[in-house]
Design a protein around this motif. Structure first.
Motif, PDB file in Angstrom:
ATOM      1  N   ILE A  68       0.835  -1.205   0.000  1.00 34.53           N
ATOM      2  CA  ILE A  68       0.000   0.000   0.000  1.00 34.53           C
ATOM      3  C   ILE A  68       0.864   1.248   0.000  1.00 34.53           C
ATOM      4  O   ILE A  68       0.573   2.218  -0.713  1.00 34.53           O
ATOM      5  N   GLU A  69       1.956   1.220   0.743  1.00 28.22           N
ATOM      6  CA  GLU A  69       2.856   2.386   0.781  1.00 28.22           C
ATOM      7  C   GLU A  69       3.518   2.601  -0.588  1.00 28.22           C
ATOM      8  O   GLU A  69       3.652   3.728  -1.045  1.00 28.22           O
ATOM      9  N   VAL A  70       3.905   1.523  -1.238  1.00 27.51           N
ATOM     10  CA  VAL A  70       4.471   1.635  -2.590  1.00 27.51           C
ATOM     11  C   VAL A  70       3.423   2.245  -3.519  1.00 27.51           C
ATOM     12  O   VAL A  70       3.735   3.135  -4.328  1.00 27.51           O
ATOM     13  N   CYS A  71       2.187   1.791  -3.401  1.00 25.87           N
ATOM     14  CA  CYS A  71       1.105   2.343  -4.218  1.00 25.87           C
ATOM     15  C   CYS A  71       0.887   3.825  -3.916  1.00 25.87           C
ATOM     16  O   CYS A  71       0.663   4.626  -4.824  1.00 25.87           O
ATOM     17  N   ARG A  72       0.970   4.184  -2.654  1.00 30.33           N
ATOM     18  CA  ARG A  72       0.774   5.586  -2.259  1.00 30.33           C
ATOM     19  C   ARG A  72       1.847   6.476  -2.914  1.00 30.33           C
ATOM     20  O   ARG A  72       1.553   7.541  -3.448  1.00 30.33           O
ATOM     21  N   ARG A  73       3.097   5.997  -2.877  1.00 29.72           N
ATOM     22  CA  ARG A  73       4.178   6.778  -3.506  1.00 29.72           C
ATOM     23  C   ARG A  73       3.975   6.888  -5.017  1.00 29.72           C
ATOM     24  O   ARG A  73       4.133   7.949  -5.601  1.00 29.72           O
ATOM     25  N   SER A  74       3.610   5.772  -5.647  1.00 28.03           N
ATOM     26  CA  SER A  74       3.411   5.816  -7.100  1.00 28.03           C
ATOM     27  C   SER A  74       2.211   6.688  -7.450  1.00 28.03           C
ATOM     28  O   SER A  74       2.228   7.416  -8.443  1.00 28.03           O
ATOM     29  N   PHE A 114      -7.362   7.678  -4.307  1.00 26.93           N
ATOM     30  CA  PHE A 114      -6.403   6.652  -3.907  1.00 26.93           C
ATOM     31  C   PHE A 114      -7.081   5.304  -3.636  1.00 26.93           C
ATOM     32  O   PHE A 114      -6.564   4.258  -4.008  1.00 26.93           O
ATOM     33  N   GLY A 115      -8.239   5.307  -2.999  1.00 18.85           N
ATOM     34  CA  GLY A 115      -8.958   4.055  -2.741  1.00 18.85           C
ATOM     35  C   GLY A 115      -9.335   3.338  -4.027  1.00 18.85           C
ATOM     36  O   GLY A 115      -9.192   2.116  -4.138  1.00 18.85           O
ATOM     37  N   ASP A 116      -9.786   4.115  -5.015  1.00 17.78           N
ATOM     38  CA  ASP A 116     -10.109   3.544  -6.331  1.00 17.78           C
ATOM     39  C   ASP A 116      -8.850   2.956  -6.973  1.00 17.78           C
ATOM     40  O   ASP A 116      -8.878   1.884  -7.575  1.00 17.78           O
ATOM     41  N   TYR A 117      -7.754   3.690  -6.832  1.00 19.35           N
ATOM     42  CA  TYR A 117      -6.468   3.281  -7.401  1.00 19.35           C
ATOM     43  C   TYR A 117      -6.035   1.930  -6.827  1.00 19.35           C
ATOM     44  O   TYR A 117      -5.602   1.042  -7.569  1.00 19.35           O
ATOM     45  N   LEU A 118      -6.195   1.759  -5.519  1.00 17.89           N
ATOM     46  CA  LEU A 118      -5.829   0.486  -4.893  1.00 17.89           C
ATOM     47  C   LEU A 118      -6.647  -0.665  -5.459  1.00 17.89           C
ATOM     48  O   LEU A 118      -6.131  -1.761  -5.669  1.00 17.89           O
ATOM     49  N   ARG A 146       0.316  14.033 -11.522  1.00 16.30           N
ATOM     50  CA  ARG A 146       1.249  15.063 -11.988  1.00 16.30           C
ATOM     51  C   ARG A 146       0.743  16.486 -11.772  1.00 16.30           C
ATOM     52  O   ARG A 146       1.516  17.397 -11.579  1.00 16.30           O
ATOM     53  N   ASP A 147      -0.567  16.661 -11.778  1.00 12.92           N
ATOM     54  CA  ASP A 147      -1.097  18.011 -11.587  1.00 12.92           C
ATOM     55  C   ASP A 147      -1.392  18.310 -10.108  1.00 12.92           C
ATOM     56  O   ASP A 147      -1.836  19.404  -9.772  1.00 12.92           O
ATOM     57  N   GLY A 148      -1.130  17.334  -9.217  1.00 16.36           N
ATOM     58  CA  GLY A 148      -1.298  17.545  -7.789  1.00 16.36           C
ATOM     59  C   GLY A 148      -2.747  17.717  -7.348  1.00 16.36           C
ATOM     60  O   GLY A 148      -3.010  18.222  -6.261  1.00 16.36           O
ATOM     61  N   SER A 149      -3.686  17.234  -8.150  1.00 13.93           N
ATOM     62  CA  SER A 149      -5.108  17.423  -7.841  1.00 13.93           C
ATOM     63  C   SER A 149      -5.636  16.461  -6.774  1.00 13.93           C
ATOM     64  O   SER A 149      -6.730  16.654  -6.265  1.00 13.93           O
ATOM     65  N   GLY A 150      -4.866  15.421  -6.470  1.00 14.61           N
ATOM     66  CA  GLY A 150      -5.329  14.429  -5.505  1.00 14.61           C
ATOM     67  C   GLY A 150      -6.129  13.307  -6.137  1.00 14.61           C
ATOM     68  O   GLY A 150      -6.532  12.368  -5.447  1.00 14.61           O
ATOM     69  N   VAL A 151      -6.384  13.396  -7.427  1.00 13.54           N
ATOM     70  CA  VAL A 151      -7.080  12.340  -8.165  1.00 13.54           C
ATOM     71  C   VAL A 151      -6.348  12.099  -9.479  1.00 13.54           C
ATOM     72  O   VAL A 151      -5.621  12.960  -9.967  1.00 13.54           O
ATOM     73  N   LEU A 152      -6.567  10.916 -10.038  1.00 10.91           N
ATOM     74  CA  LEU A 152      -5.961  10.573 -11.328  1.00 10.91           C
ATOM     75  C   LEU A 152      -7.040  10.587 -12.398  1.00 10.91           C
ATOM     76  O   LEU A 152      -8.118  10.040 -12.203  1.00 10.91           O
ATOM     77  N   ASP A 153      -6.707  11.195 -13.529  1.00  9.57           N
ATOM     78  CA  ASP A 153      -7.632  11.166 -14.651  1.00  9.57           C
ATOM     79  C   ASP A 153      -7.183  10.084 -15.630  1.00  9.57           C
ATOM     80  O   ASP A 153      -6.196   9.384 -15.393  1.00  9.57           O
ATOM     81  N   ALA A 154      -7.898   9.927 -16.710  1.00 11.85           N
ATOM     82  CA  ALA A 154      -7.610   8.863 -17.683  1.00 11.85           C
ATOM     83  C   ALA A 154      -6.213   8.991 -18.270  1.00 11.85           C
ATOM     84  O   ALA A 154      -5.530   7.988 -18.483  1.00 11.85           O
ATOM     85  N   VAL A 155      -5.756  10.202 -18.525  1.00 18.40           N
ATOM     86  CA  VAL A 155      -4.422  10.419 -19.111  1.00 18.40           C
ATOM     87  C   VAL A 155      -3.344   9.934 -18.143  1.00 18.40           C
ATOM     88  O   VAL A 155      -2.405   9.233 -18.535  1.00 18.40           O
ATOM     89  N   GLU A 156      -3.488  10.289 -16.876  1.00 16.87           N
ATOM     90  CA  GLU A 156      -2.493   9.883 -15.890  1.00 16.87           C
ATOM     91  C   GLU A 156      -2.498   8.370 -15.690  1.00 16.87           C
ATOM     92  O   GLU A 156      -1.445   7.734 -15.603  1.00 16.87           O
ATOM     93  N   LEU A 157      -3.678   7.762 -15.644  1.00 12.33           N
ATOM     94  CA  LEU A 157      -3.768   6.317 -15.468  1.00 12.33           C
ATOM     95  C   LEU A 157      -3.210   5.571 -16.675  1.00 12.33           C
ATOM     96  O   LEU A 157      -2.485   4.591 -16.528  1.00 12.33           O
ATOM     97  N   VAL A 163     -14.403   1.419 -10.983  1.00  6.71           N
ATOM     98  CA  VAL A 163     -14.046   1.701  -9.588  1.00  6.71           C
ATOM     99  C   VAL A 163     -14.428   3.095  -9.126  1.00  6.71           C
ATOM    100  O   VAL A 163     -14.381   3.395  -7.942  1.00  6.71           O
ATOM    101  N   ASP A 164     -14.812   3.948 -10.042  1.00  7.45           N
ATOM    102  CA  ASP A 164     -15.104   5.354  -9.735  1.00  7.45           C
ATOM    103  C   ASP A 164     -16.497   5.492  -9.124  1.00  7.45           C
ATOM    104  O   ASP A 164     -17.486   5.658  -9.825  1.00  7.45           O
TER     105      ASP A 164
END
Length: 147
Positions: free
Chosen positions: A8-14, A64-68, A20-31, A54-55
């Motif tokens: 989980i910590e490795v996932c948190r760092r990644s 982050f929860g969705d990402y996991l 990249r935009d620091g928004s706290g969420v990942l969009d389709a481009v980032e994923l 997952v959204d």
């Protein structure tokens, strides 16, 4: 199998690096960028569908929860694919620890028994001694599945 705290910590760092935009969420481009870095090339539509699965907020982005959830799902899928690849490698005479090499002629013979041809796919995969390493074998199978 649940993820360990270290996983989980490795996932948190990644996740932080991917955001990249620091928004706290990942969009389709980032994923999609993450998946490409992992060697998992997906179309934009496949990435959107992955996010939709997952959204929970239906905003087209993942927290982050969705990402996991995505990492866990893909990890299980990769483990199954890796096991199947390893079994195929061993069936062709490769070592269980993925060391050693297999003869390209064995692979061509086996594939031709099924009425298939891999001559084009072998360009750049077979070394000068007529053998294939595990990594090249794995990439070859991956490319053939995606084609």
């Amino acid at each position: 199998m649940p993820m360990s705290e270290d996983d989980i910590e490795v996932c948190r760092r990644s996740y932080r690096q991917l955001d990249r935009d620091g928004s706290g969420v990942l969009d389709a481009v980032e994923l999609k960028g993450l998946l490409q870095e992992l060697g998992n090339n997906r179309t934009e539509e496949e990435v959107r569908l992955m996010i939709q699965q997952v959204d929970e907020s239906a905003k087209g982005e993942i927290n982050f929860g969705d990402y996991l959830k995505i990492v866990e799902t893909n990890k299980a899928s990769y483990e199954t694919e890796d096991m199947e690849t390893l079994e195929a490698w061993q069936a062709l005479g490769g070592c269980s620890d993925t060391s050693g090499r297999i003869e390209a002629a064995k692979l061509v013979g086996l594939v031709s028994d099924f009425g298939l041809c891999v001559d084009d796919e072998l360009n750049g995969v077979v070394d000068s001694d007529g053998s294939i390493s595990y990594e090249k074998f794995k990439n070859l199978l991956s490319d053939m599945v995606l084609a």
